[in-house]
Scaffold this motif. Sequence first.
Motif, short mmCIF file in Angstrom:
data_model
loop_
_atom_site.label_atom_id
_atom_site.label_comp_id
_atom_site.label_asym_id
_atom_site.label_seq_id
_atom_site.Cartn_x
_atom_site.Cartn_y
_atom_site.Cartn_z
N LEU A 90 -26.06 6.63 -3.65
CA LEU A 90 -24.56 7.21 -3.42
C LEU A 90 -24.36 6.51 -2.16
CD1 LEU A 90 -23.15 9.44 -4.80
CD2 LEU A 90 -23.51 10.89 -2.96
N LEU A 91 -25.35 6.17 -1.23
CA LEU A 91 -24.77 5.53 0.09
C LEU A 91 -25.52 4.26 0.31
CD1 LEU A 91 -24.71 8.11 3.07
CD2 LEU A 91 -22.95 6.85 2.18
N PRO A 92 -25.32 3.11 -0.63
CA PRO A 92 -25.73 2.04 -0.59
C PRO A 92 -25.56 1.03 0.48
CG PRO A 92 -23.81 1.71 -2.08
CD PRO A 92 -24.02 3.31 -1.55
N THR A 93 -24.80 1.30 1.44
CA THR A 93 -24.64 0.56 2.72
C THR A 93 -25.14 1.30 3.65
OG1 THR A 93 -22.21 1.55 3.25
CG2 THR A 93 -22.36 -0.36 1.90
N ALA A 94 -25.83 2.27 3.72
CA ALA A 94 -26.48 3.16 4.65
C ALA A 94 -27.89 2.24 5.28
CB ALA A 94 -26.78 4.64 4.22
N GLU A 95 -28.04 2.43 6.36
CA GLU A 95 -29.40 1.86 6.98
C GLU A 95 -30.42 2.94 6.61
OE1 GLU A 95 -28.86 0.70 10.74
OE2 GLU A 95 -27.58 -1.19 10.45
N VAL A 96 -31.61 2.52 6.59
CA VAL A 96 -32.81 3.44 5.98
C VAL A 96 -33.90 3.32 7.39
CG1 VAL A 96 -34.71 4.15 4.69
CG2 VAL A 96 -32.33 3.22 3.64
N GLY A 97 -34.05 4.40 7.88
CA GLY A 97 -35.36 4.59 8.87
C GLY A 97 -36.45 5.42 8.05
N PHE A 98 -37.52 5.77 8.86
CA PHE A 98 -38.66 6.57 8.57
C PHE A 98 -39.18 7.28 9.47
CE2 PHE A 98 -38.37 2.74 5.69
CZ PHE A 98 -38.38 3.47 4.15
N LEU A 99 -39.50 8.42 9.06
CA LEU A 99 -40.19 9.20 10.12
C LEU A 99 -41.76 9.77 9.29
CD1 LEU A 99 -37.94 11.80 12.17
CD2 LEU A 99 -39.64 10.18 13.02
N GLY A 100 -42.63 9.68 10.09
CA GLY A 100 -43.90 10.06 9.53
C GLY A 100 -44.28 11.34 10.21
N MET A 101 -44.47 12.65 9.68
CA MET A 101 -44.67 13.66 10.39
C MET A 101 -45.62 14.41 9.42
SD MET A 101 -41.09 15.19 11.79
CE MET A 101 -41.74 15.78 13.44
N ILE A 102 -46.64 15.04 9.80
CA ILE A 102 -47.79 15.83 9.45
C ILE A 102 -47.81 17.32 10.04
CG2 ILE A 102 -49.49 15.31 10.83
CD1 ILE A 102 -51.37 14.89 8.20
N ARG A 103 -47.79 18.09 9.03
CA ARG A 103 -47.99 19.73 9.54
C ARG A 103 -49.62 20.07 9.49
NH1 ARG A 103 -45.59 24.92 6.05
NH2 ARG A 103 -47.66 24.32 4.79
N ASP A 104 -50.01 20.56 10.59
CA ASP A 104 -51.33 21.26 10.87
C ASP A 104 -51.29 22.47 10.01
OD1 ASP A 104 -53.54 22.97 11.80
OD2 ASP A 104 -53.84 21.47 13.22
N GLU A 105 -52.36 22.36 8.87
CA GLU A 105 -52.30 23.57 8.12
C GLU A 105 -52.72 24.98 8.77
OE1 GLU A 105 -50.99 23.58 5.25
OE2 GLU A 105 -50.53 21.16 5.32
N THR A 106 -53.60 24.65 9.97
CA THR A 106 -54.10 25.77 10.46
C THR A 106 -52.84 26.65 11.48
OG1 THR A 106 -56.22 25.06 10.51
CG2 THR A 106 -55.60 26.95 11.93
N THR A 107 -52.20 25.81 12.25
CA THR A 107 -51.12 26.40 13.07
C THR A 107 -49.69 26.15 12.63
OG1 THR A 107 -50.69 24.13 14.22
CG2 THR A 107 -52.65 25.40 15.00
#
Length: 211
Positions: A90-107
């Motif tokens: 839908l937005l072919p001209t948009a730029e793409v970035g990435f965020l790597g996030m992880i959730r601690d399954e205990t907290t």
Amino acid sequence: MRLSVIDHPLVAHKLTALRDASTDSPTFRRLADELVTLLAYEATREVRVEPHPVTTPVAPTTGVRLTSPKPIVVPILRAGLGMLDGMVRLLPTAEVGFLGMIRDETTLQATTYANRLPDDLSGRQVYVLDPMLATGGTLVAAVEYLLERGAVDVTAICLLAAPEGIEVVRSAFDRHAHVTVVTAAVDERLDENGYIVPGLGDAGDRLYGVV
């Protein structure tokens, strides 16, 4: 914070198929891709545009085009990758970035382990892709990360949301009018493990398998 729940029969139809435990990974990926495009149509309703003159085969007229700086799309790894194609279609001209996030399954707390984003997001409209808004911790951390870098308008696109997660995001950005959550449905609750009920299971595992 603003919340937009997309009430459309095609959205509901595709979401129902995604929920089905018998839906295999290839079909799940295709349906998620299609659903994201439908959600993105609504999520981009306020994307910034400017007048643009154009000459048709019949006569000159004035239309619009996306303004600069371009919007940036940010999938949250890994499950957010399964939403990327549907968004950039839908937005072919948009730029793409990435965020790597992880959730601690205990907290249930989220931490950032990787990013591929501009240091300066001043004036940018950002679209965050994260399939499940469950506890809200991951999304809050991601949005804070983007706002700290100057983003002025952040829209999160989620396939599903839980009431608990929505309240966490609302509390964090209650006075920030330019944070929006767009989702296909708000489910009943979270279970004791922080999963959305009835939900659709672990989106990353259903997209890519258990690794």
